[in-house]
Design a protein around this motif. Structure first.
Motif, PDB file in Angstrom:
ATOM      1  N   MET A   7       0.798  -1.104   0.110  1.00 27.97           N
ATOM      2  CA  MET A   7       0.014  -0.116  -0.141  1.00 27.97           C
ATOM      3  C   MET A   7       0.985   1.215  -0.123  1.00 27.97           C
ATOM      4  SD  MET A   7      -2.997   1.079   2.787  1.00 27.97           S
ATOM      5  CE  MET A   7      -3.799  -0.361   2.670  1.00 27.97           C
ATOM      6  N   LYS A  66      -1.896   6.552   0.820  1.00 29.18           N
ATOM      7  CA  LYS A  66      -3.154   5.558   0.764  1.00 29.18           C
ATOM      8  C   LYS A  66      -3.195   5.053   2.529  1.00 29.18           C
ATOM      9  CE  LYS A  66      -5.026   5.625  -3.290  1.00 29.18           C
ATOM     10  NZ  LYS A  66      -6.186   6.330  -3.507  1.00 29.18           N
ATOM     11  N   GLU A  67      -1.911   4.700   2.662  1.00 26.18           N
ATOM     12  CA  GLU A  67      -1.821   4.309   4.100  1.00 26.18           C
ATOM     13  C   GLU A  67      -2.297   5.220   5.087  1.00 26.18           C
ATOM     14  OE1 GLU A  67       1.766   2.588   6.927  1.00 26.18           O
ATOM     15  OE2 GLU A  67       1.695   2.095   4.879  1.00 26.18           O
ATOM     16  N   ASN A  68      -1.775   6.575   4.844  1.00 30.73           N
ATOM     17  CA  ASN A  68      -2.216   7.684   5.970  1.00 30.73           C
ATOM     18  C   ASN A  68      -3.769   7.786   5.792  1.00 30.73           C
ATOM     19  OD1 ASN A  68       0.272   8.457   6.889  1.00 30.73           O
ATOM     20  ND2 ASN A  68       0.991   9.845   5.275  1.00 30.73           N
ATOM     21  N   GLN A  69      -4.268   7.951   4.724  1.00 28.16           N
ATOM     22  CA  GLN A  69      -5.843   7.819   4.437  1.00 28.16           C
ATOM     23  C   GLN A  69      -6.414   6.830   5.394  1.00 28.16           C
ATOM     24  OE1 GLN A  69      -7.030   8.581   0.508  1.00 28.16           O
ATOM     25  NE2 GLN A  69      -5.484   9.845  -0.047  1.00 28.16           N
ATOM     26  N   ALA A  70      -6.051   5.630   5.062  1.00 27.99           N
ATOM     27  CA  ALA A  70      -6.794   4.574   5.976  1.00 27.99           C
ATOM     28  C   ALA A  70      -6.277   4.818   7.350  1.00 27.99           C
ATOM     29  CB  ALA A  70      -5.976   3.229   5.343  1.00 27.99           C
ATOM     30  N   LYS A  71      -5.225   5.040   7.537  1.00 29.58           N
ATOM     31  CA  LYS A  71      -4.913   5.097   9.017  1.00 29.58           C
ATOM     32  C   LYS A  71      -5.857   6.364   9.809  1.00 29.58           C
ATOM     33  CE  LYS A  71      -0.456   3.146   9.575  1.00 29.58           C
ATOM     34  NZ  LYS A  71       0.917   3.491   9.694  1.00 29.58           N
ATOM     35  N   ALA A 123      -8.772   7.579   8.661  1.00 31.24           N
ATOM     36  CA  ALA A 123     -10.103   7.009   8.798  1.00 31.24           C
ATOM     37  C   ALA A 123     -10.257   6.193   9.820  1.00 31.24           C
ATOM     38  CB  ALA A 123     -10.522   6.361   7.340  1.00 31.24           C
ATOM     39  N   PHE A 124      -9.335   5.214  10.121  1.00 31.21           N
ATOM     40  CA  PHE A 124      -9.491   4.477  11.377  1.00 31.21           C
ATOM     41  C   PHE A 124      -9.337   5.291  12.712  1.00 31.21           C
ATOM     42  CE2 PHE A 124      -7.591   1.789  14.639  1.00 31.21           C
ATOM     43  CZ  PHE A 124      -8.406   0.928  15.053  1.00 31.21           C
ATOM     44  N   GLN A 165      -5.603  11.938   7.430  1.00 32.10           N
ATOM     45  CA  GLN A 165      -6.351  11.619   6.308  1.00 32.10           C
ATOM     46  C   GLN A 165      -6.066  12.758   5.406  1.00 32.10           C
ATOM     47  OE1 GLN A 165     -10.783  11.226   7.006  1.00 32.10           O
ATOM     48  NE2 GLN A 165     -10.642   9.684   5.647  1.00 32.10           N
TER      49      GLN A 165
END
Length: 63
Positions: A1, A5-10, A12-13, A48
């Protein structure tokens, strides 16, 4: 990843985790838990947005 994208996913979490803490704090009248949830939501929003900015910069470099 990819990193963006990883920063966006983290992010959001973290926002979801923060919302859960915030709501739990409200339910139990725990001001510390509520404050911690608000901090997590803010951190998540920053992560994000950072990921989104990184992605935009990467896409501009690709053009």
């Amino acid at each position: 990843m990819s990193n963006e994208k990883e920063n966006q996913a983290k992010g959001a979490f973290d926002k979801v985790k923060g919302e859960v803490k915030d709501q739990f704090g409200k339910l139990t009248n725990d001001k510390k838990k509520q404050a911690s949830g608000k901090v997590d939501k803010a951190k998540g929003a920053i992560k994000q947005k950072t990921g989104e900015a990184q992605e935009k910069m990467k896409n501009q470099d690709d053009e």
